[in-house]
Design a protein around this motif. Structure first.
Motif, PDB file in Angstrom:
ATOM      1  N   LEU A  51      45.416  42.817  55.592  1.00 20.11           N
ATOM      2  CA  LEU A  51      45.112  44.093  56.229  1.00 20.11           C
ATOM      3  C   LEU A  51      44.701  45.163  55.209  1.00 20.11           C
ATOM      4  O   LEU A  51      45.506  45.561  54.367  1.00 20.11           O
ATOM      5  CB  LEU A  51      46.344  44.563  57.000  1.00 20.11           C
ATOM      6  CG  LEU A  51      46.179  45.715  57.988  1.00 20.11           C
ATOM      7  CD1 LEU A  51      45.260  45.335  59.133  1.00 20.11           C
ATOM      8  CD2 LEU A  51      47.540  46.127  58.528  1.00 20.11           C
ATOM      9  N   PRO A  52      43.470  45.675  55.285  1.00 20.65           N
ATOM     10  CA  PRO A  52      43.018  46.637  54.275  1.00 20.65           C
ATOM     11  C   PRO A  52      43.738  47.977  54.344  1.00 20.65           C
ATOM     12  O   PRO A  52      43.856  48.660  53.325  1.00 20.65           O
ATOM     13  CB  PRO A  52      41.520  46.787  54.571  1.00 20.65           C
ATOM     14  CG  PRO A  52      41.345  46.333  55.975  1.00 20.65           C
ATOM     15  CD  PRO A  52      42.382  45.285  56.213  1.00 20.65           C
ATOM     16  N   THR A  53      44.231  48.369  55.490  1.00 20.44           N
ATOM     17  CA  THR A  53      44.951  49.636  55.587  1.00 20.44           C
ATOM     18  C   THR A  53      46.331  49.566  54.944  1.00 20.44           C
ATOM     19  O   THR A  53      46.992  50.593  54.797  1.00 20.44           O
ATOM     20  CB  THR A  53      45.091  50.064  57.054  1.00 20.44           C
ATOM     21  OG1 THR A  53      45.709  49.004  57.790  1.00 20.44           O
ATOM     22  CG2 THR A  53      43.737  50.392  57.659  1.00 20.44           C
ATOM     23  N   HIS A  54      46.766  48.375  54.562  1.00 17.81           N
ATOM     24  CA  HIS A  54      48.035  48.202  53.855  1.00 17.81           C
ATOM     25  C   HIS A  54      47.830  47.500  52.514  1.00 17.81           C
ATOM     26  O   HIS A  54      48.713  46.822  52.012  1.00 17.81           O
ATOM     27  CB  HIS A  54      49.030  47.437  54.718  1.00 17.81           C
ATOM     28  CG  HIS A  54      49.583  48.247  55.848  1.00 17.81           C
ATOM     29  ND1 HIS A  54      48.810  48.657  56.907  1.00 17.81           N
ATOM     30  CD2 HIS A  54      50.821  48.742  56.078  1.00 17.81           C
ATOM     31  CE1 HIS A  54      49.544  49.360  57.745  1.00 17.81           C
ATOM     32  NE2 HIS A  54      50.764  49.432  57.268  1.00 17.81           N
ATOM     33  N   GLY A  55      46.631  47.638  51.949  1.00 13.72           N
ATOM     34  CA  GLY A  55      46.389  47.164  50.597  1.00 13.72           C
ATOM     35  C   GLY A  55      45.690  45.840  50.459  1.00 13.72           C
ATOM     36  O   GLY A  55      45.426  45.402  49.341  1.00 13.72           O
ATOM     37  N   GLY A  56      45.381  45.154  51.559  1.00 13.31           N
ATOM     38  CA  GLY A  56      44.687  43.877  51.453  1.00 13.31           C
ATOM     39  C   GLY A  56      43.218  44.053  51.121  1.00 13.31           C
ATOM     40  O   GLY A  56      42.571  44.986  51.593  1.00 13.31           O
ATOM     41  N   PHE A  57      42.688  43.143  50.325  1.00 12.21           N
ATOM     42  CA  PHE A  57      41.258  43.147  49.975  1.00 12.21           C
ATOM     43  C   PHE A  57      40.901  41.792  49.387  1.00 12.21           C
ATOM     44  O   PHE A  57      41.739  40.878  49.355  1.00 12.21           O
ATOM     45  CB  PHE A  57      40.893  44.308  49.057  1.00 12.21           C
ATOM     46  CG  PHE A  57      41.619  44.383  47.712  1.00 12.21           C
ATOM     47  CD1 PHE A  57      42.755  43.645  47.417  1.00 12.21           C
ATOM     48  CD2 PHE A  57      41.134  45.234  46.708  1.00 12.21           C
ATOM     49  CE1 PHE A  57      43.397  43.728  46.183  1.00 12.21           C
ATOM     50  CE2 PHE A  57      41.770  45.331  45.477  1.00 12.21           C
ATOM     51  CZ  PHE A  57      42.896  44.577  45.217  1.00 12.21           C
ATOM     52  N   MET A  58      39.656  41.629  48.958  1.00  9.75           N
ATOM     53  CA  MET A  58      39.191  40.323  48.506  1.00  9.75           C
ATOM     54  C   MET A  58      39.937  39.813  47.279  1.00  9.75           C
ATOM     55  O   MET A  58      39.936  38.607  47.009  1.00  9.75           O
ATOM     56  CB  MET A  58      37.680  40.355  48.226  1.00  9.75           C
ATOM     57  CG  MET A  58      37.259  41.287  47.114  1.00  9.75           C
ATOM     58  SD  MET A  58      35.472  41.230  46.787  1.00  9.75           S
ATOM     59  CE  MET A  58      35.367  39.820  45.684  1.00  9.75           C
ATOM     60  N   ASP A  59      40.599  40.715  46.534  1.00 10.01           N
ATOM     61  CA  ASP A  59      41.362  40.318  45.357  1.00 10.01           C
ATOM     62  C   ASP A  59      42.837  40.078  45.654  1.00 10.01           C
ATOM     63  O   ASP A  59      43.617  39.892  44.719  1.00 10.01           O
ATOM     64  CB  ASP A  59      41.240  41.383  44.258  1.00 10.01           C
ATOM     65  CG  ASP A  59      39.895  41.319  43.557  1.00 10.01           C
ATOM     66  OD1 ASP A  59      39.319  40.228  43.477  1.00 10.01           O
ATOM     67  OD2 ASP A  59      39.423  42.377  43.101  1.00 10.01           O
ATOM     68  N   SER A  60      43.257  40.095  46.911  1.00  9.73           N
ATOM     69  CA  SER A  60      44.639  39.756  47.217  1.00  9.73           C
ATOM     70  C   SER A  60      44.970  38.417  46.551  1.00  9.73           C
ATOM     71  O   SER A  60      44.172  37.483  46.580  1.00  9.73           O
ATOM     72  CB  SER A  60      44.830  39.692  48.729  1.00  9.73           C
ATOM     73  OG  SER A  60      44.669  40.978  49.292  1.00  9.73           O
ATOM     74  N   HIS A  61      46.144  38.311  45.945  1.00  3.59           N
ATOM     75  CA  HIS A  61      46.328  37.367  44.842  1.00  3.59           C
ATOM     76  C   HIS A  61      46.123  35.900  45.191  1.00  3.59           C
ATOM     77  O   HIS A  61      45.559  35.159  44.381  1.00  3.59           O
ATOM     78  CB  HIS A  61      47.692  37.586  44.178  1.00  3.59           C
ATOM     79  CG  HIS A  61      48.859  37.004  44.899  1.00  3.59           C
ATOM     80  ND1 HIS A  61      49.383  35.781  44.567  1.00  3.59           N
ATOM     81  CD2 HIS A  61      49.602  37.470  45.927  1.00  3.59           C
ATOM     82  CE1 HIS A  61      50.420  35.526  45.360  1.00  3.59           C
ATOM     83  NE2 HIS A  61      50.570  36.529  46.182  1.00  3.59           N
ATOM     84  N   VAL A  62      46.502  35.443  46.373  1.00  2.81           N
ATOM     85  CA  VAL A  62      46.283  34.033  46.696  1.00  2.81           C
ATOM     86  C   VAL A  62      44.785  33.720  46.751  1.00  2.81           C
ATOM     87  O   VAL A  62      44.330  32.683  46.249  1.00  2.81           O
ATOM     88  CB  VAL A  62      46.964  33.668  48.023  1.00  2.81           C
ATOM     89  CG1 VAL A  62      46.595  32.244  48.436  1.00  2.81           C
ATOM     90  CG2 VAL A  62      48.481  33.787  47.902  1.00  2.81           C
ATOM     91  N   LEU A  63      44.009  34.609  47.341  1.00  2.08           N
ATOM     92  CA  LEU A  63      42.568  34.386  47.442  1.00  2.08           C
ATOM     93  C   LEU A  63      41.905  34.460  46.073  1.00  2.08           C
ATOM     94  O   LEU A  63      40.997  33.680  45.757  1.00  2.08           O
ATOM     95  CB  LEU A  63      41.946  35.404  48.397  1.00  2.08           C
ATOM     96  CG  LEU A  63      42.595  35.481  49.787  1.00  2.08           C
ATOM     97  CD1 LEU A  63      41.832  36.464  50.668  1.00  2.08           C
ATOM     98  CD2 LEU A  63      42.674  34.111  50.445  1.00  2.08           C
ATOM     99  N   ARG A  64      42.357  35.385  45.256  1.00  3.39           N
ATOM    100  CA  ARG A  64      41.808  35.502  43.905  1.00  3.39           C
ATOM    101  C   ARG A  64      42.112  34.257  43.082  1.00  3.39           C
ATOM    102  O   ARG A  64      41.243  33.741  42.365  1.00  3.39           O
ATOM    103  CB  ARG A  64      42.391  36.756  43.240  1.00  3.39           C
ATOM    104  CG  ARG A  64      41.861  37.019  41.840  1.00  3.39           C
ATOM    105  CD  ARG A  64      42.309  38.377  41.346  1.00  3.39           C
ATOM    106  NE  ARG A  64      43.759  38.519  41.360  1.00  3.39           N
ATOM    107  CZ  ARG A  64      44.394  39.657  41.092  1.00  3.39           C
ATOM    108  NH1 ARG A  64      43.697  40.751  40.827  1.00  3.39           N
ATOM    109  NH2 ARG A  64      45.706  39.717  41.101  1.00  3.39           N
ATOM    110  N   LYS A  65      43.332  33.739  43.202  1.00  2.00           N
ATOM    111  CA  LYS A  65      43.687  32.529  42.450  1.00  2.00           C
ATOM    112  C   LYS A  65      42.927  31.317  42.969  1.00  2.00           C
ATOM    113  O   LYS A  65      42.589  30.414  42.190  1.00  2.00           O
ATOM    114  CB  LYS A  65      45.199  32.315  42.508  1.00  2.00           C
ATOM    115  CG  LYS A  65      45.955  33.344  41.681  1.00  2.00           C
ATOM    116  CD  LYS A  65      47.453  33.273  41.917  1.00  2.00           C
ATOM    117  CE  LYS A  65      48.165  34.411  41.199  1.00  2.00           C
ATOM    118  NZ  LYS A  65      49.603  34.464  41.512  1.00  2.00           N
TER     119      LYS A  65
END
Length: 269
Positions: A51-65
């Protein structure tokens, strides 16, 4: 050639390029595509962030890893992008957050990009809010299936579950034992509406997939379902590797799903 342990911040070799997605309602979204360095991808992960309104974005750590590791370890292409109105170090996607409604255009744009780029065997990987987008908008004929990480089932309704049941494509649901929103027993009850759904409870895990052990379990499950018969992901790497990213950041700072909130911060799905 020296072997090195794959740590939380290790970046393995891949071809990475900044990309732009263009939605049917006229927005430009920013993202990144990571593919194997010297061979075609065996399959493709189209990722949908929390959720982007609570800090989620494309670099959220599982997706980045996933993007840092899976092109090298499993020959997977990993497409990440910011949904409308979402910002990250890559940049800001145009538009404004719409609670999952207009984000249907974002999901379709990502799937179309992967299709037109001839990226093979496309799977959706949604995390938290991203699972809602997958369930609500991801039943596209060019998608082989979807993998859901920590689904809250806040926005996705029984109607959406029925549509996925009719769609018939695989639906893999990873549910942390200690999730804040939906735990394994309730998830099995809710997802019983999707006959092909496989609900996997993950012992000791939390909504944010805290810690390297939880991340490895997620990545192992993704690879096992997208590439049946794959021997499993190694925990060491033999070969050239980029330096650890953000080397001045403690590894336990990777425990949130936002990539930026303080360790242990609780965020909504």
């Amino acid at each position: 050639m020296e072997s090195t342990e794959i740590r939380a911040l290790t970046v393995l070799p891949a071809r990475r390029e900044d990309i732009e997605l263009h939605t049917a309602d006229g927005l430009t979204l920013v993202g990144e595509l990571a593919v194997p360095l010297d061979r075609p991808p065996a399959a493709t992960l189209v990722t949908l962030h929390p959720l982007p309104t609570h800090g989620g974005f494309m670099d959220s750590h599982v997706l980045r890893k996933a993007a840092w590791r899976l092109p090298a370890l499993a020959d997977l292409a990993v497409l990440r992008f910011n949904t409308r109105g979402t910002s990250s170090p890559r940049g800001r996607s145009e538009g404004t957050f719409d609670g999952g409604d207009a984000e249907r255009f974002d999901v379709h744009a990502a799937i179309e990009y992967a299709e037109f780029a001839d990226l093979p065997r496309r799977w959706l990987v949604g995390w938290s809010f991203g699972t809602e987008l997958a369930l609500m908008h991801g039943a596209d004929p060019s998608v082989e299936g979807a993998i859901l990480l920590s689904p809250p089932l806040h926005r996705a309704t029984d109607e959406h579950l029925a549509a996925w049941d009719a769609f018939g494509r695989p639906l893999v649901v990873l549910v942390p034992e200690l999730d804040d929103y939906l735990r394994p027993d309730e998830a099995r009850r809710r997802f019983a509406a999707v006959r092909q759904a496989e609900v996997i409870g993950v012992e000791g895990a939390k909504h944010l997939w805290v810690g390297e052990a939880s991340v490895r379990r997620v990545l192992d499950e993704i690879v096992a379902h997208v590439l049946p018969g794959h021997p499993g992901l190694p925990t060491v790497w033999s070969g050239d590797a980029a330096p650890d990213a953000l080397d001045d950041v403690p590894e336990d700072d990777e425990q949130d799903h936002t990539g930026g909130a303080r360790p242990g911060a609780r965020t909504e799905g």
